[in-house]
Design a protein around this motif. Structure first.
Motif: not given
Lengths: 136, 626
Positions: B118-121
């Motif tokens: 995270k943070p996930i794209r």
């Protein structure tokens, strides 16, 4: 109004309060999801209150349970990261470092910083959303 | 077919892919949900792992993919990953804010097909569908291989997930098996597939398979290859469950070793020693690495295998390197048993409950079996069947107490197939429908009272072993052990207990797994490998050693020595008494001059009959020792 909102938004980025992740949130906002960003931020602030309280409590107990503190903070950090709260995230990392070395004063001090940044960002974002709503 | 279908839908595939997202953090979960929706996936969310599991279990193919956070309050993400992977064979992607390589590695070892930070794209999420396709492909490929056997279930990703390679191999092997045993292979297939989805079906199959296997073996004669194949098949299944098995294996390792020993011993004894074959199988298993192998191996060894299975010894199984042990005849049996075991193993892992199974099975099995221990002849046959059993017995034991009742198996149980003893407890867990039977035969031997006493004592120890997951792998071993001793109690203790329970009391330190007298050389190998596994089975091994010594002057000694080793390790002292018994047998047997373990086993069985408790016990010990 629109300009003001845009100006405030840019300032948040320039001042380091927000990072690219916030842009991702904005990208996800569209006709089908018109208030997405605001919703997520609201969700974050509601949930983070719980986490902050938990850390407060844990910090009060002696001997300090650093492992638990680290765990809660990890969660808090994860949330903050999700909305792009850059400064908050930085303070969280700092807090975790103090935890790792067992620095109690450092932890307590740093935690204050975390709360401060957390509150500051909340104010600014609320202001921004308000402007954005009025601008629409 | 399936693959083609997938390809055909490739362009459209990602769209509508059903994803289950699990994350306790509401902010992250909402974000994830929106991201996934943006990719045009069909998203379901929950913030609790337990709810997620429930949803997945409700309908097997309800989801194509699972994305889960690592840190969750109600259940560890890795645990969820394991469970989903084992039971459902769904691709699982881990999520975490922590990018620590150690965690990533943990994710990989637990079977995650990807680890996102995270943070996930959104770009990262756009590609996750590849995991689903890949898995389907593998499954379908495996299926095609096994063609006859596996039914197409790529979608459901039945148990093929991880051991893709293994699967294919297995499938191939399976097919080969088919040649040998049409029936069996089919059964295996069925089992195989079923294993993936349900435990129960597997167990059942194993028993049937076992029977078939026995038949096949008898008909086919000795074929080392077969067991391997079978094992492979079993391995494959095990592999997917690797993680799970690993845990079990650890526990059972001791038992497994014992079993292995036993198996070895048994294998030696006669063709019926499928164990031997299983040993080979084990070898194969080893490659699989999962703890599963251990289990599988165990299965092959009717007696020995058990040991393996249970313990992390599965890995140990490797040591056993059935190669040596593989008695041609046994091989077949083993292979079949292995298959069955494999299946069972598979089953076991999923059913962490095994311990309970075992207990249930064991007692019943033991009792029945013991009583039945009729002639050695049965023994061999039973061995074979037991072999399966052991594997399955583990599971079967628990579940199929009835199996035991079959009189035929009794002799087997005693054999040394020790597997049974193992299974008593262990199998039960797994799937051992087989094992229960076999176990019963040997295990239930009431005559083994002597043993029982000991076993009880030992059981107590093993309980710890078995009770836990290790039970799975151990099953085979435990089954064996239990069989001998009043099994009832023993089995319950744990398949693992076998080692402990069997207390193969360091009866013979030399026991080292080699129990198998037959291919003494092999046995030795086995023994050695066992010794590793022996932890639990140590005890068993001892027995084996004893026997071997008793039986064949030449062979036996080898075994004995080996067993001793094995046994000493795992066997809890309580088994010491047991040990004594064991020695007895050898003595009794010795005059007979059995060259192979088989003979020994048989002899033992006979002796048992004569001695009533002793023999039964001894046989058991073999297994246990293994």
């Amino acid at each position: 109004m629109e300009r003001q909102a845009a100006y405030l938004r840019n300032a948040l980025f320039d001042q380091g309060y927000l990072d690219e992740q916030f842009l991702q949130l904005e990208d996800l906002q569209d006709e089908t999801n018109p208030h997405f960003v605001e919703e997520v931020v609201k969700l974050f602030y509601t949930d983070s209150v719980r986490l902050i309280q938990s850390i407060e409590l844990t910090l009060k107990n002696t001997p300090r349970d650093f492992e638990k503190l680290d765990k809660i903070m990890h969660q808090f950090k994860g949330s903050s990261t999700s909305i792009g709260a850059k400064k908050v995230k930085k303070e969280c990392t700092q807090f975790q470092e103090y935890c790792n070395v067992g620095n109690v004063e450092g932890c307590i001090r740093e935690f204050q910083e975390v709360k401060q940044e957390h509150a500051a960002l909340k104010r600014k974002l609320e202001h921004y959303f308000q402007l954005a709503r009025e601008a629409r | 077919m399936v693959v083609e279908g997938i390809r055909g839908d490739a362009e459209n595939f990602p769209v509508g892919m059903r994803v289950l997202a699990v994350d306790d953090d509401p902010t992250c979960l909402k974000l994830l949900e929106t991201l996934l929706r943006k990719c045009h996936y069909n998203v379901t969310t929950t913030n609790q792992a337990r709810v997620a599991l429930k949803m997945i279990r409700e309908k097997k193919d309800r989801f194509d993919l699972v994305i889960s956070d690592v840190h969750m309050p109600d259940m560890d993400g890795f645990k969820l990953l394991e469970l989903v992977g084992l039971e459902m064979d769904l691709p699982v992607i881990m999520l975490s804010a922590n990018s620590d390589p150690k965690l990533v590695m943990k994710g990989v070892t637990h079977g995650a097909c990807d680890y996102l930070v995270k943070p996930i794209r959104i770009e990262e999420l756009r590609n996750i569908w590849q995991h689903v396709i890949r898995r389907k492909k593998v499954d379908s490929k495996n299926q095609n291989r096994s063609s006859n056997q596996t039914k197409a279930h790529p979608a459901s990703g039945e148990g093929h997930g991880s051991p893709l390679a293994g699967n294919t191999d297995q499938n191939g092997k399976f097919n080969r098996k088919r040649k040998e045993d049409d029936d069996e292979t089919e059964d295996n297939d069925n089992e195989y597939e079923d294993n993936g989805t349900q435990k129960k079906p597997r167990v059942v199959w194993t028993i049937e398979l076992h029977r078939k296997f026995v038949q096949a073996v008898n008909q086919l004669g000795i074929e080392k290859a077969v067991p391997k194949r079978i094992l492979d098949m079993m391995n494959v299944e095990g592999l997917t469950r690797e993680n799970k098995y690993r845990l079990y294996l650890k526990r059972i390792s001791t038992v497994a070793t014992q079993q292995a020993n036993m198996a070895a011993a048994l294998g030696v004894k006669d063709s019926g020693f499928m164990h031997m074959g299983s040993l080979d199988g084990f070898g194969d298993f080893r490659t699989f690495s999962g703890t599963r192998l251990g289990n599988v191996a165990l299965s092959s060894y009717p007696g020995v295998m058990l040991g393996r299975l249970n313990s992390p010894g599965n890995v140990n199984m490797r040591n056993l390197t059935p190669s040596s042990l593989v008695q041609p005849t046994l091989a077949q049996n083993l292979s079949s048993s292995i298959n069955s075991l494999g299946k069972m193993n598979l089953v076991l892992p999923t059913s962490n409950q095994t311990p309970s199974l075992f207990q249930g099975i064991q007692p019943s099995l033991e009792m029945d079996q013991l009583q039945h221990n009729k002639g050695t002849a049965n023994f061999t046959s039973i061995n074979n069947s037991r072999i399966f059993r052991t594997g399955s017995a583990g599971a079967a034991l628990g579940s199929s107490n009835s199996l035991f009742n079959s009189p035929m198996s009794n002799p087997l149980l005693l054999h040394g197939n020790t597997q049974q003893p193992l299974s008593g407890g262990r199998f039960g867990n797994q799937s051992a429908p087989f094992t229960s039977e076999s176990f019963n035969n040997g295990v239930s031997d009431p005559t083994n009272e002597n043993w029982q006493n000991r076993v009880d004592a030992s059981k107590i120890h093993p309980n710890t072993l078995l009770s836990a997951e290790p039970f799975h792998s151990q099953l085979p071993l435990n089954g064996l052990r239990d069989n001998n001793s009043s099994n009832g109690t023993y089995l319950q203790n744990n398949p693992i207990d076998l080692s402990s329970g069997l207390a193969l009391p360091p009866f013979e330190d030399s026991r080292e797994m080699q129990c198998q007298v037959g291919p003494m050389g092999d046995v030795q190998n086995m023994a050695q490998s066992w010794s590793e596994q022996r932890q639990g089975s140590g005890i068993v091994n001892q027995k084996m050693d004893m026997y071997t010594g008793g039986r064949s002057s030449s062979g036996g000694s080898a075994l004995v020595q080996q067993n001793g080793k094995l046994v000493t390790e795992s066997i809890p002292r309580s088994n010491e008494d047991f040990l004594f018994e064991q020695p007895k047998l050898p003595s009794g047997l010795a005059p007979q001059g059995y060259d192979s373990l088989d003979e020994l086993v048989n002899a033992m069985i006979k002796r048992e009959q004569d001695e009533n408790g002793e023999f039964a016990f001894e046989n058991y010990s073999f297994g246990a020792g293994m």
